[in-house]
Design an enzyme around this catalytic site. Structure first.
Site, PDB file in Angstrom:
ATOM      1  N   CYS A  38       0.840  -1.202   0.000  1.00 37.73           N
ATOM      2  CA  CYS A  38       0.000   0.000   0.000  1.00 37.73           C
ATOM      3  C   CYS A  38       0.877   1.255   0.000  1.00 37.73           C
ATOM      4  CB  CYS A  38      -0.906   0.033   1.228  1.00 37.73           C
ATOM      5  SG  CYS A  38      -2.218  -1.201   1.220  1.00 37.73           S
ATOM      6  N   LEU A  39       0.279   2.352  -0.436  1.00 38.95           N
ATOM      7  CA  LEU A  39       1.016   3.599  -0.555  1.00 38.95           C
ATOM      8  C   LEU A  39       0.333   4.697   0.250  1.00 38.95           C
ATOM      9  CD1 LEU A  39       3.451   4.789  -2.209  1.00 38.95           C
ATOM     10  CD2 LEU A  39       1.730   5.665  -3.792  1.00 38.95           C
TER      11      LEU A  39
END
Length: 172
Positions: A38-39
């Site tokens: 995830c970012l």
């Protein structure tokens, strides 16, 4: 009724979970835990002291079905939603800057080509460039998890790593 631990006007802490986003101002702290592929996307207006944080799980929401249109889930739609909400709260679009963290490739699947983490970071960079928002700092890639704490008022993004070789905090 007295609430202990949160005095009036005191900064608050807001957890931003997977596929979520939040916009705030001043000294509030926006936090995302357990970033793997995830970012975390942090946008802020240094003049207006308004910012937002998204915890994007996938790169491209424009190809998602209508039933799966949660804007914080995708890097590209999260950026657009953050910008829109920030401007609605008084941010100046032309002053907004970005920082990103996360996007690790914690597992290797040769049949998939580039990992989701790399694709998330690439999608965010591409969307920011398309919208004219400068990316001023990043801590992405690798094979370790991260946790971030973002203070919209200062634009400070603290990145805590969970790597055997690199247990520490980086300020972006």
């Amino acid at each position: 009724m007295k609430t202990y631990g949160s005095e009036p006007g005191a900064p608050t802490s807001v957890q931003v979970g997977i596929s979520e986003l939040a916009v705030s101002d001043g000294d509030d702290t926006l936090k995302s835990y357990g970033l793997g592929s995830c970012l975390a996307i942090a946008l802020y207006d240094p003049d207006g002291e308004i910012g937002g944080l998204a915890h994007a799980m996938l790169p491209d929401g424009d190809t998602a079905t209508n039933s799966d249109r949660k804007p914080g889930k995708y890097a590209d739609t999260a950026i657009r939603a953050l910008l829109r909400r920030m401007v609605e709260r008084g941010a100046s679009y032309t002053s907004v800057e970005a920082k990103i963290a996360g996007g690790s490739d914690m597992f290797e699947f040769d049949s998939f080509g580039d990992g989701v983490g790399k694709r998330n970071a690439d999608a965010a960079r591409e969307e920011l460039e398309k919208l004219g928002v400068p990316l001023v700092a990043e801590d992405v890639g690798g094979t370790h998890g991260r946790t971030v704490e973002f203070t919209p008022g200062t634009g400070t993004l603290l990145v805590k790593t969970s790597d055997e070789d690199e247990n520490g905090v980086t300020e972006l």
